[in-house]
Design a protein around this motif. Structure first.
Motif, PDB file in Angstrom:
ATOM      1  N   ASN A 193       0.741  -1.290  -0.168  1.00  0.00           N
ATOM      2  CA  ASN A 193      -0.202   0.075   0.006  1.00  0.00           C
ATOM      3  C   ASN A 193       0.856   1.116  -0.076  1.00  0.00           C
ATOM      4  O   ASN A 193       1.244   1.769   0.916  1.00  0.00           O
ATOM      5  CB  ASN A 193      -0.735  -0.022   1.245  1.00  0.00           C
ATOM      6  CG  ASN A 193      -2.003   0.956   1.224  1.00  0.00           C
ATOM      7  OD1 ASN A 193      -1.918   1.745   0.158  1.00  0.00           O
ATOM      8  ND2 ASN A 193      -2.539   1.132   2.290  1.00  0.00           N
ATOM      9  N   LEU A 199      -7.073   0.604   3.152  1.00  0.00           N
ATOM     10  CA  LEU A 199      -7.908   0.124   2.310  1.00  0.00           C
ATOM     11  C   LEU A 199      -8.109  -1.462   3.170  1.00  0.00           C
ATOM     12  O   LEU A 199      -7.787  -1.744   4.065  1.00  0.00           O
ATOM     13  CB  LEU A 199      -6.992  -0.290   0.974  1.00  0.00           C
ATOM     14  CG  LEU A 199      -5.388  -0.833   0.905  1.00  0.00           C
ATOM     15  CD1 LEU A 199      -5.816  -2.418   1.021  1.00  0.00           C
ATOM     16  CD2 LEU A 199      -4.700  -0.521  -0.150  1.00  0.00           C
ATOM     17  N   LEU A 274     -11.415   0.741  -1.669  1.00  0.00           N
ATOM     18  CA  LEU A 274     -10.865   1.929  -1.350  1.00  0.00           C
ATOM     19  C   LEU A 274     -11.662   3.139  -0.941  1.00  0.00           C
ATOM     20  O   LEU A 274     -13.025   3.160  -1.383  1.00  0.00           O
ATOM     21  CB  LEU A 274     -10.075   2.798  -2.648  1.00  0.00           C
ATOM     22  CG  LEU A 274      -8.854   1.704  -3.178  1.00  0.00           C
ATOM     23  CD1 LEU A 274      -8.576   2.030  -4.446  1.00  0.00           C
ATOM     24  CD2 LEU A 274      -7.930   1.787  -2.215  1.00  0.00           C
ATOM     25  N   HIS A 278     -12.253   7.241  -4.742  1.00  0.00           N
ATOM     26  CA  HIS A 278     -11.267   6.248  -5.439  1.00  0.00           C
ATOM     27  C   HIS A 278     -12.278   5.098  -5.771  1.00  0.00           C
ATOM     28  O   HIS A 278     -13.144   4.699  -5.236  1.00  0.00           O
ATOM     29  CB  HIS A 278     -10.131   5.786  -4.592  1.00  0.00           C
ATOM     30  CG  HIS A 278      -9.081   6.930  -4.163  1.00  0.00           C
ATOM     31  ND1 HIS A 278      -8.354   7.463  -5.261  1.00  0.00           N
ATOM     32  CD2 HIS A 278      -8.873   7.347  -3.093  1.00  0.00           C
ATOM     33  CE1 HIS A 278      -7.617   8.388  -4.575  1.00  0.00           C
ATOM     34  NE2 HIS A 278      -8.071   8.511  -3.321  1.00  0.00           N
ATOM     35  N   ASN A 280     -12.752   1.048  -6.583  1.00  0.00           N
ATOM     36  CA  ASN A 280     -12.232  -0.270  -6.167  1.00  0.00           C
ATOM     37  C   ASN A 280     -11.609  -1.040  -7.392  1.00  0.00           C
ATOM     38  O   ASN A 280     -11.931  -0.542  -8.523  1.00  0.00           O
ATOM     39  CB  ASN A 280     -13.380  -1.216  -5.454  1.00  0.00           C
ATOM     40  CG  ASN A 280     -13.918  -0.463  -4.309  1.00  0.00           C
ATOM     41  OD1 ASN A 280     -13.067   0.249  -3.762  1.00  0.00           O
ATOM     42  ND2 ASN A 280     -15.233  -0.903  -4.010  1.00  0.00           N
TER      43      ASN A 280
END
Length: 414
Positions: A193, A199, A274, A278, A280
């Motif tokens: 990440n 997340l 996310l 954002h 996914n």
């Protein structure tokens, strides 16, 4: 009443017969008065059919397909001249082998695959076809997978913001591509990440069934299986995390292979969830659920004082075809070829970051009609749309595949 009939099956412990096993039982019937029959036959047959409709009102259209997998028959009685069958009670033991390369029994609103033992008392009368009795035999066919185990795969997601771009990368390994019903798919995940947001990684099993009509039109049904869903704890920004995940299966789940009317497949999906705004990202890997079996040497069932059995296996052609009109199939096939050549040309214009196209990376060569059809099948499976609802959309994500025979990262076409 004419004839009374019972078909008694020697059931297995779980009530299901598998490829290579022998279905045995006893046929009992009684006749109350002298009757003239053309023949008395007992048979073991396997058939499949699908049917569905699309559109509404004037635009509504119905699609269908059917297939016979095999037919095994024993003749129990054939009269001599005008002989009449005398009244009495009769009993015949029987035995049929369950063939290999047949699909498992299946039934839903769209498709039915079934196997039956059928007894027919055929009469000579013009307006009477006689009496028919039948009983269903649950069958579990063998399945196989062409993917190598263990399979390495992953995904890469770029997060775009006003300040900077950051990435999330997931490397995954699945130990088995084919498991028996009730067994788990085991995943090892490494999450990099390299972003500024937390997340969650979600794993689940999907049903992915494709129904195929006689003219090649398909209906795809994809549905997550609730009992298999699992979410990780939050993975912090700027971290590297390793996870071991188990994706369970159910004993009632079984892949459907060896039939042209249905592709019954499952997929293990790994999703990176996310926060807003954002989108996914996810990758879904095809897997199989079932039992592996190797065809043994053919063994003829014991006579059991019965007439010999006539076995007939149908030749399978899993290309899309139109059985009633060969010209339709040829025109359809030419259309596929032209679409394939056009799309392949477009695809090869855009190379990935390693300078290799999708086709070159996998060294795929589509040189005959069978492989063209497989190519079309694959596109239809991969291009199935889902509702987003901030749940799954890979507009700016890249999917990586890695084979343990040599590490390769591939940007799959959307």
């Amino acid at each position: 009443m004419g004839v009374l009939c019972q078909i008694l099956i020697n059931r297995t412990d779980d009530g299901v017969f598998r490829s290579g096993q022998t279905v045995t039982g006893t046929l009992k019937y009684s006749i109350e008065k002298p009757t003239r029959y053309n023949s008395i036959d007992i048979s073991f047959v396997g058939k499949g059919r699908c049917r569905w409709s699309e559109g509404s009102r004037k635009n509504r259209r119905t699609y269908s397909n059917q297939e016979e997998y095999f037919s095994a028959q024993q003749n129990l009685y054939t009269p001599k001249c005008d002989e009449m069958l005398k009244p009495g009670a009769f009993e015949y033991p029987f035995a049929f082998i369950v063939p290999y390369n047949i699909p498992s029994s299946f039934k839903d609103y769209t498709c039915t695959i079934e196997y039956k033992v059928i007894v027919k008392f055929a009469k000579r009368k013009l307006f009477s076809s006689g009496d028919t009795f039948e009983t269903e035999i649950p069958v579990c066919g063998c399945v196989s997978s062409s993917l190598q185990e263990p399979l390495l795969f992953g995904l890469r997601k770029t997060l775009t913001s006003f300040k900077s771009n950051s990435k999330v990368r997931v490397s995954a390994e699945i130990d088995k591509i084919l498991v028996v019903p009730g067994e788990n798919f085991n995943l090892r995940l490494t999450i990099f990440n390299d972003s500024n947001v937390s997340l969650i990684v979600k794993t689940e099993l999907l049903t992915f069934f494709t129904y195929v009509s006689s003219i090649g039109h398909t209906k795809v049904v994809m549905q997550p299986i609730e009992a298999t869903k699992s979410n990780s704890t939050k993975i912090k920004a700027g971290s590297k995390t390793e996870l071991v995940c188990n994706v369970p299966t159910l004993t009632s789940l079984y892949s459907i292979q060896h039939t042209k009317i249905l592709i019954g497949q499952y997929k293990v999906r790994v999703m990176v969830k996310l926060p807003f705004p954002h989108v996914n990202a996810a990758v879904a890997i095809p897997v199989e659920i079932g039992e592996i079996g190797n065809p043994p040497q053919i063994v003829v069932p014991p006579d059991l004082e019965n007439p010999s059995t006539s076995y007939s296996l149908r030749e399978k052609n899993y290309r899309y075809n139109h059985e009633e009109n060969d010209d339709d199939f040829e025109n359809y096939n030419e259309k596929i070829k032209s679409e394939y050549e056009s799309e392949k040309g477009d695809e090869n214009e855009d190379s990935d970051e390693d300078g290799k196209t999708y086709y070159e990376e996998f060294d795929l060569e589509y040189t005959n009609d069978e492989e063209l059809i497989k190519y079309v099948d694959k596109l239809k499976l991969e291009d199935t749309s889902e509702e987003n609802n901030n749940e799954f959309e890979d507009d700016d994500s890249e999917i990586e595949l890695e084979d343990d025979r040599g590490k390769k990262y591939v940007k799959l076409p959307k």
